[in-house]
Design an enzyme around this catalytic site. Structure first.
Site, PDB file in Angstrom:
ATOM      1  CE1 TYR A 161      -4.747 -56.302  16.041  1.00 59.33           C
ATOM      2  CE2 TYR A 161      -5.904 -54.420  16.981  1.00 59.33           C
ATOM      3  CZ  TYR A 161      -5.572 -55.198  15.884  1.00 59.33           C
ATOM      4  OH  TYR A 161      -6.066 -54.888  14.650  1.00 59.33           O
TER       5      TYR A 161
ATOM      6  CG  HIS B 102      -2.501 -53.095  16.636  1.00 61.90           C
ATOM      7  ND1 HIS B 102      -2.508 -53.778  15.439  1.00 61.90           N
ATOM      8  CD2 HIS B 102      -3.386 -52.080  16.473  1.00 61.90           C
ATOM      9  CE1 HIS B 102      -3.350 -53.195  14.595  1.00 61.90           C
ATOM     10  NE2 HIS B 102      -3.886 -52.150  15.216  1.00 61.90           N
TER      11      HIS B 102
ATOM     12  CG  ASN C 146      -2.332 -51.994  10.809  1.00 67.58           C
ATOM     13  OD1 ASN C 146      -2.077 -51.232  11.733  1.00 67.58           O
ATOM     14  ND2 ASN C 146      -3.566 -52.421  10.571  1.00 67.58           N
TER      15      ASN C 146
END
Length: 421
Positions: A244, A194, A144
């Protein structure tokens, strides 16, 4: 077939190895190399990996090394799952943004930018070394923020695909609610890493019957509770957002919650300590139940399916990946990285066509994509002004005074990882 895992000392790794062991017909791995500078924990996890394969009768070998160049040499695929700065840096990402009244999270908002600044240069260095030692290898990025990292890799000309477990997790949950096999569920999954929405849930494949309206009507309360969003919001949207999106749709509520409880980083650090103790037990030869709480659920299945398609195992398949836009979402630049269903084979992913996206979702997607462009520029070239501009562009910041305050804190907490700071 040789696979290398950079960040092989991660507590995620037994989940990945379990997938390799169970799905050996899909992805016949003969050599698995775990690469990590943390020698002690690498040996713990390497030992467990060998026992997992042995328990399931898998003939592959597991080796461990801190030598990146030797570890990736001749690999068919290299998986990236590293965390620059470890859980200590994650704890910082989750705390200092709260001082400005903003979400503290490791992939979203100011904390996500900090992680991108630390991570992109390291990943690009790794990728260049992979290009020298294994020029034909695919790079599968689980590190990420996946969208920004994958964009950096593709811009530098690497054979790279980004991977996230949000879509496969939702697929499994929807299949359970609908009482069908997961393979029967195809998601019309669209957005950025996300920052995605399920605009359709189809049975039988991309052209199958859309049962999303029925799913929301019959199971909307369960879906909303899982996302921690109001049922009324899902009914109004008519889609299922990723969890998210709560950082955007309920920002102030989330900030209040984060200020009242221990950080996720603290929880994960404690969990990792317990997991490593379990991994050191020579009698343990399967992934422990505790690992399911660590995060990354179904990561192994997604990784195996993606690697198999890229390496020619079982032919092409349709999967959710992070890849170049190239006109798929016409309101974004071609070099933006989007997260959508794609047809994947040995030549890489090709996104499936996406119907016109509702302005409610397209607007936020374009906004965050513009931030990601600025974030990548800051990660590649450094500089306080570039950091400040990226924060100003982020929809969770967007005010000059907040951007300046967050910039001060980001640089102060990341000096050891940012030479230019």
């Amino acid at each position: 077939m040789k696979l290398a895992v950079v960040g092989g000392g991660s507590t995620y790794t037994p989940e990945l190895v379990d997938g390799f062991a169970r799905m050996r017909d899909t992805l016949p791995v003969t050599e698995l190399v775990l690469i990590d500078p943390a020698a002690e924990r690498l040996e713990l996890i390497g030992g467990l990996a060998r026992r997992i394969l042995a328990r399931q009768g898998h003939p592959g070998t597991v080796t461990t090394t801190s030598d990146l160049d030797a570890g990736v040499a001749g690999a068919d695929a290299v998986l990236l799952q590293l965390r620059v700065g470890g859980q200590a840096a994650r704890l910082q990402d989750e705390t200092w943004p709260l001082e400005c009244g903003c979400v503290g999270q490791e992939t979203t908002g100011a904390g996500g930018l900090a992680k991108a600044l630390r991570t992109v240069p390291v990943v690009l260095d790794i990728a260049e070394r992979v290009r020298r030692s294994a020029p034909d290898a695919w790079i599968i990025d689980f590190t990420n923020p996946v969208g920004i990292v994958t964009r950096a890799l593709l811009r530098a000309g690497h054979k790279a695909v980004g991977l996230c477990n949000v879509a496969i997790g939702l697929q499994r949950k929807f299949a359970a609610l609908l009482d069908v096999a997961p393979a029967e569920v195809h998601l019309d999954h669209v957005g950025l890493n996300h920052l995605t929405w399920e605009t359709g849930v189809r049975l039988g494949g991309p052209g199958g019957t859309d049962v999303l309206p029925r799913l929301l009507a019959d199971h909307g309360d369960a879906v909303a509770a899982d996302l921690r969003l109001p049922r009324a919001l899902l009914d109004r949207l008519g889609v299922v957002p990723s969890y998210y999106l709560r950082y955007f749709y309920a920002h102030d509520e989330v900030v209040r919650e984060l200020g009242e409880k221990p950080s996720r980083a603290a929880e994960v650090a404690a969990m990792e300590k317990e997991l490593l103790a379990l991994y050191g037990d020579p009698a343990l030869d399967e992934k422990p139940a505790l690992l399911a709480k660590r995060g990354g659920a179904f990561y192994s299945e997604a990784a195996v399916d993606l690697a198999a398609a890229l390496l020619g195992g079982g032919g092409p398949s349709v999967q959710v990946v992070n890849t170049r836009n190239d006109g798929t979402l016409p309101f974004l630049p071609d070099d933006a990285v989007i997260e959508v269903q794609a047809r994947v084979d040995g030549s890489g992913p090709v996104p499936l066509p996406v119907p016109r996206l509702d302005p409610l979702f397209a607007g936020l997607t374009a906004h965050v994509s513009a931030y990601e462009d600025l974030a990548l520029d800051a990660a590649l070239r450094g500089g306080r002004e570039r950091v400040s501009k990226a924060l100003l562009a982020h929809p969770l910041v967007g005010q000059y005074d907040l951007a300046q305050g967050l910039t001060d804190r980001l640089l102060a907490h990341n000096k050891e990882h940012l030479p230019w700071a």
